[in-house]
Design an enzyme around this catalytic site. Structure first.
Site, mmCIF file in Angstrom:
data_model
loop_
_atom_site.group_PDB
_atom_site.id
_atom_site.type_symbol
_atom_site.label_atom_id
_atom_site.label_comp_id
_atom_site.label_asym_id
_atom_site.label_seq_id
_atom_site.Cartn_x
_atom_site.Cartn_y
_atom_site.Cartn_z
ATOM 1 C CG ASN A 12 -1.655 1.229 1.425
ATOM 2 O OD1 ASN A 12 -1.751 1.986 0.555
ATOM 3 N ND2 ASN A 12 -2.472 1.342 2.501
ATOM 4 C CE LYS A 14 -0.012 3.084 4.683
ATOM 5 N NZ LYS A 14 -0.052 3.429 6.419
ATOM 6 C CD GLU A 176 -3.476 -2.447 7.342
ATOM 7 O OE1 GLU A 176 -2.194 -2.518 6.940
ATOM 8 O OE2 GLU A 176 -3.744 -1.327 7.311
ATOM 9 N N GLY A 182 2.826 2.496 10.884
ATOM 10 C CA GLY A 182 3.751 3.333 10.644
ATOM 11 C C GLY A 182 4.503 3.701 11.799
ATOM 12 C CB SER A 222 5.560 -1.705 11.954
ATOM 13 O OG SER A 222 5.420 -0.364 12.253
HETATM 14 P P1 13P Z 1 3.164 0.505 7.766
HETATM 15 O O1 13P Z 1 3.785 -0.700 7.009
HETATM 16 O O2 13P Z 1 3.972 1.853 7.045
HETATM 17 O O3 13P Z 1 3.296 0.526 9.109
HETATM 18 O O4 13P Z 1 1.848 0.619 7.139
HETATM 19 C C1 13P Z 1 0.859 -0.291 7.196
HETATM 20 C C2 13P Z 1 -0.399 -0.145 6.689
HETATM 21 O O5 13P Z 1 -1.296 0.928 7.038
HETATM 22 C C3 13P Z 1 -0.690 -0.890 5.242
HETATM 23 O O6 13P Z 1 -1.942 -0.520 4.779
#
Ligand code: 13P
Length: 264
Positions: A12, A14, A176, A182, A222
């Protein structure tokens, strides 16, 4: 081998990488990713760039016919078309993507998405032949207050009730925990495995044992090259939804670790 379910690694991105950068990064990782996914591994890799970058990545995937590397959107609306400024319809997404992430905690937190909307979007995804990755997870306060089970139950029952049984095989759920996203503070495989087990159990109560055994459940929060293997070897965890680590070239290494661990 630990289980018959396909291992899924979804990246993802983002709100990172516009069309040029997305194309550049994809070109960087594709040859190696393709080598990994072309092996005997029972592994599917899904790249989920921002909507505006999807065509650029699609073009590269299409040119190379990367059958085990697919494309996903990060969101969509449930209506078919019309006056919904800024939204993407399921049909539009399906033109270029196989998959759509729905109900990500960032959508819920910053854009007020509810379980009811996520449910409507999931139905719309099924209707258009998209594979929905439905995200659920508790926040830090809920985790610390011991409310995880209750939150997960509400989300599963709210977002995943009354789905058409003939489409259930397409569904992917991502657990999640918001406190792990993050933050560099991933859940332990044990915590993640317990909650994914709970999700499978709740889902089984709704759709039966067979459907629950076939459901793909990913962990997200993470995930890195260093910890991916520990999640993949857990019998309840079928892959990962990866944020930050999917933006770096060593995402390839992460996928390789997942592929190798899925054979253990
Ligand atoms: P991170 O891997 O950056 O923690 O994000 C996880 C996430 O939200 C994936 O959709």
């Amino acid at each position: 081998m630990k289980q018959a379910r396909t291992t899924i690694i979804a990246g993802n991105w983002k709100m990172n990488y516009g069309p040029s950068r997305a194309a550049q990064f994809t070109m960087e990782i594709l040859p190696q990713l393709n080598q990994i996914t072309h092996h005997d591994y029972n592994l599917l890799c899904i790249l989920c760039p921002p909507a505006i970058s999807i065509p650029a990545v699609h073009q590269l995937l299409h040119m190379g016919r990367y059958t085990h590397i697919e494309l996903g959107a990060q969101n969509m609306y449930f209506e078919e078309q019309g006056a919904f400024t800024g939204e993407l319809s399921p049909h539009m997404v399906r033109e270029l993507c196989s998959t759509v992430i729905l109900g990500h905690s960032e959508r819920r937190m910053y854009f007020g998405e509810t379980d009811e909307q996520v449910h409507k979007k999931t139905l719309a995804a099924f209707k258009h032949g998209l594979r929905p990755i439905v995200c659920i997870g508790e926040n830090l306060a809920q985790y610390e207050a011991g409310q995880t089970e209750q939150v997960i139950r509400t989300q599963v029952q709210g977002a995943l009730a009354q789905l058409p049984e003939e489409k259930l095989g397409d569904l992917v759920v991502a657990y999640e925990p918001i406190w792990a996203i993050g933050t560099g503070r991933a859940a332990t495989p044990e915590i993640a495995g317990n909650v994914t087990g709970l999700i499978r159990q709740l889902y089984g109560e709704m759709y039966g044992h067979e459907a629950a055994a076939a459901l793909h459940i990913l962990y997200g929060g993470s995930v890195t090259v260093a910890n991916i293997g520990t999640f993949i070897i857990h019998p309840e965890i079928d892959g990962a939804l990866v944020g930050g680590a999917s933006l770096k070239p060593d995402f390839v290494e992460l996928v390789r670790q997942a592929a190798e661990s899925s054979l253990l």
